[in-house]
Design a protein around this motif. Structure first.
Motif, short mmCIF file in Angstrom:
data_model
loop_
_atom_site.label_atom_id
_atom_site.label_comp_id
_atom_site.label_asym_id
_atom_site.label_seq_id
_atom_site.Cartn_x
_atom_site.Cartn_y
_atom_site.Cartn_z
N ASP A 13 -5.79 -6.47 -4.31
CA ASP A 13 -5.09 -7.60 -3.05
C ASP A 13 -6.11 -7.08 -1.55
O ASP A 13 -5.36 -5.86 -0.73
N LEU A 14 -6.47 -7.43 -0.43
CA LEU A 14 -6.92 -7.15 0.75
C LEU A 14 -6.10 -7.98 1.61
O LEU A 14 -6.28 -7.84 2.97
N HIS A 15 -5.09 -8.78 1.55
CA HIS A 15 -3.83 -8.96 2.10
C HIS A 15 -2.68 -8.65 1.70
O HIS A 15 -1.61 -9.78 1.26
N LEU A 16 -1.77 -7.65 2.55
CA LEU A 16 -0.73 -7.13 2.11
C LEU A 16 0.06 -6.72 3.03
O LEU A 16 -0.22 -7.10 4.22
N PRO A 17 1.34 -6.98 2.72
CA PRO A 17 2.20 -7.08 4.28
C PRO A 17 1.75 -5.59 5.08
O PRO A 17 2.58 -6.15 6.46
N ASP A 18 1.70 -4.13 4.72
CA ASP A 18 0.74 -3.50 5.85
C ASP A 18 -0.21 -3.05 5.45
O ASP A 18 -0.48 -2.22 5.85
N LEU A 73 0.66 -1.55 -0.03
CA LEU A 73 0.18 -0.01 -0.01
C LEU A 73 1.03 1.32 -0.20
O LEU A 73 0.63 2.43 -0.64
N ALA A 74 2.57 1.21 1.36
CA ALA A 74 2.82 1.82 0.68
C ALA A 74 2.76 2.57 -0.83
O ALA A 74 3.38 3.66 -1.38
N GLU A 75 3.59 1.75 -1.01
CA GLU A 75 3.55 1.83 -3.06
C GLU A 75 2.87 2.21 -3.78
O GLU A 75 2.69 3.45 -4.55
N ALA A 76 1.53 2.19 -3.65
CA ALA A 76 0.41 2.52 -3.86
C ALA A 76 0.00 3.94 -3.54
O ALA A 76 -0.22 4.52 -4.79
N SER A 80 -18.27 -1.04 1.73
CA SER A 80 -17.52 0.50 2.33
C SER A 80 -17.11 1.05 1.37
O SER A 80 -15.95 2.87 1.50
N GLY A 81 -17.52 1.09 -0.31
CA GLY A 81 -16.52 2.07 -0.70
C GLY A 81 -16.49 1.82 -2.07
O GLY A 81 -15.93 1.79 -3.12
N LEU A 139 -8.51 -1.34 2.02
CA LEU A 139 -8.98 -0.21 1.44
C LEU A 139 -9.61 1.56 1.53
O LEU A 139 -9.43 2.06 1.25
N ALA A 140 -10.03 1.21 3.28
CA ALA A 140 -10.05 2.26 3.28
C ALA A 140 -8.46 3.86 3.15
O ALA A 140 -8.58 4.70 2.75
N ARG A 141 -7.45 2.52 3.93
CA ARG A 141 -6.45 3.15 3.55
C ARG A 141 -6.45 4.02 2.20
O ARG A 141 -5.54 5.06 1.11
N ILE A 142 -6.32 3.08 0.34
CA ILE A 142 -6.14 3.52 -0.53
C ILE A 142 -7.07 4.76 -0.36
O ILE A 142 -7.57 5.71 -1.65
#
Length: 387
Positions: free
Chosen positions: A51-56, A33-36, A93-94, A63-66
């Protein structure tokens, strides 16, 4: 399309799907997610495959962070075979859609991405429409405050023509305001003013000044004391110390056909009688807010015989640029223009004058500032002295 997936095998499957059924689509792959977040700060893809299962991040947190990085992008989440419920929760949730890994056929993949993008576009359109409707409602509320119905009663002694035009740079009203009130003793009071600046802050300040002016008139407060109190209202309502307001306040006496004028930094006015039209620049004082507590506004009297009219206006009527050379119309230009406009009917005269001013400004892109006009003339008596 941005793929956020930490599993190289799953990423390869998505790449193959894109290559098979979506030729020409560019796919970027990031593992966290950091890279995203870094990518989304630079550019907005048409769709994010998440993907909903990431290292971070795990589950709906991802999803909320995206959406926190960028809530304008369509999101399709990808879940495992035993996590279809999570996909439904993500949509609630969006997210715009979800795909179950291991069940993704090429046609389903393309349809999910396409529909997700369309749904997000529809959401943005709906949000923009709602915002536009809210601005229109706000504009209507401000308009009711700035541009009131004259309070004249059934025995009114003056006819009033009022007009307002917003400038090209803003659809909301600015700080121009006016009002007319006939008191119980038959005296007619009128005001026109202009708060510096544009937008809702200037408009709100204009509403406050207009309402304060009407309240003062109904309380019997006129003249210099009235302007001092209006200045106090300006200080209380303005959002910055640089805001000022110009105004002309009038009292028309139907018995003597005399008009008492208090002018606070506002432009002059036009007096019309038949085909004769003259510019009046009566003595006055500074604009409200220029000399806090120290300004003086003297009263000046003018004649307004039967058949004559006074036209008050804000500076937007004559400060617009005309032609392509950047020259402004100016006071003399406005007077020259008004003198060639047919004046048999008051409303037609005012509307035609505005039309010609706007026509002259069209080559320069239109009027920059709002304009307001208040035209006053004695009401026709039984003998039809006025037309």
């Amino acid at each position: 399309m941005l793929l956020v997936e930490d599993d190289p095998g799953d990423a390869l499957l998505v790449e193959e799907l894109v290559a098979d059924v979506a030729q020409g689509l560019r796919l970027e792959w990031v593992r966290t997610l950091a890279e995203a977040g870094e990518r989304l700060r630079v550019t907005v893809p048409d769709c994010v495959l998440l993907d909903l299962h990431l290292p971070d991040a795990q589950g709906l947190e991802a999803l909320a962070r995206i959406r926190a990085y960028n809530d304008q992008v369509a999101v399709v989440v990808m879940t495992g075979l035993d996590q279809e419920r999570t996909g439904l929760d993500a949509v609630a949730s969006g997210a715009q859609d979800y795909l179950v890994k291991g069940r993704v056929e090429p046609e389903l993949f393309v349809r999910a991405v396409r529909y997700a993008i369309q749904r997000k576009q529809a959401e943005r359109t709906s949000a923009a429409l709602q915002a536009s409707q809210m601005r229109a409602q706000e504009n209507a509320r401000l308009e009711r405050g700035l541009l009131p119905t004259p309070l004249l009663g059934t025995d009114r002694t003056v006819d009033v023509v009022a007009r307002y035009r917003p400038g090209r740079a803003h659809s909301l009203l600015g700080g121009d305001f006016y009002d007319v009130v006939q008191a119980e003793d038959g005296m007619v009071h009128a005001v026109i003013g202009d708060v510096s600046g544009h937008g809702p802050d200037a408009a709100a300040t204009g509403v406050a000044l207009r309402l304060a002016w009407r309240t003062l008139v109904l309380s019997g407060v006129t003249g210099q004391r009235q302007l001092r109190l209006l200045e106090r209202v300006l200080f209380a309502e303005r959002t910055d110390r640089q805001t000022f307001a110009t105004a002309i306040s009038l009292t028309l006496d139907p018995r003597t056909r005399r008009v008492h004028v208090w002018r606070a930094g506002h432009p002059g006015m036009l007096r019309q009688r038949g085909a004769e039209l003259h510019w009046l620049d009566v003595p006055g004082g500074p604009a409200l807010g220029f000399l806090p507590g120290r300004a003086e506004w003297t009263c000046h009297e003018i004649d307004l015989p039967d058949g004559a009219g006074l036209m008050l206006f804000t500076d937007g009527l004559f400060e617009g640029r005309v032609g392509t050379g950047g020259r402004r119309l100016g006071e003399q230009g406005l007077l020259d223009l008004a003198r060639v406009v047919p004046a048999e009917r008051t409303e037609a005269f005012v509307d035609e004058l505005i039309r010609r001013v706007e026509e002259l400004a069209a080559a320069a892109g239109g009027l920059d500032d709002d304009l307001a006009i208040l035209y006053l003339r004695w009401r026709a008596d039984e003998r039809g002295a006025n037309r």
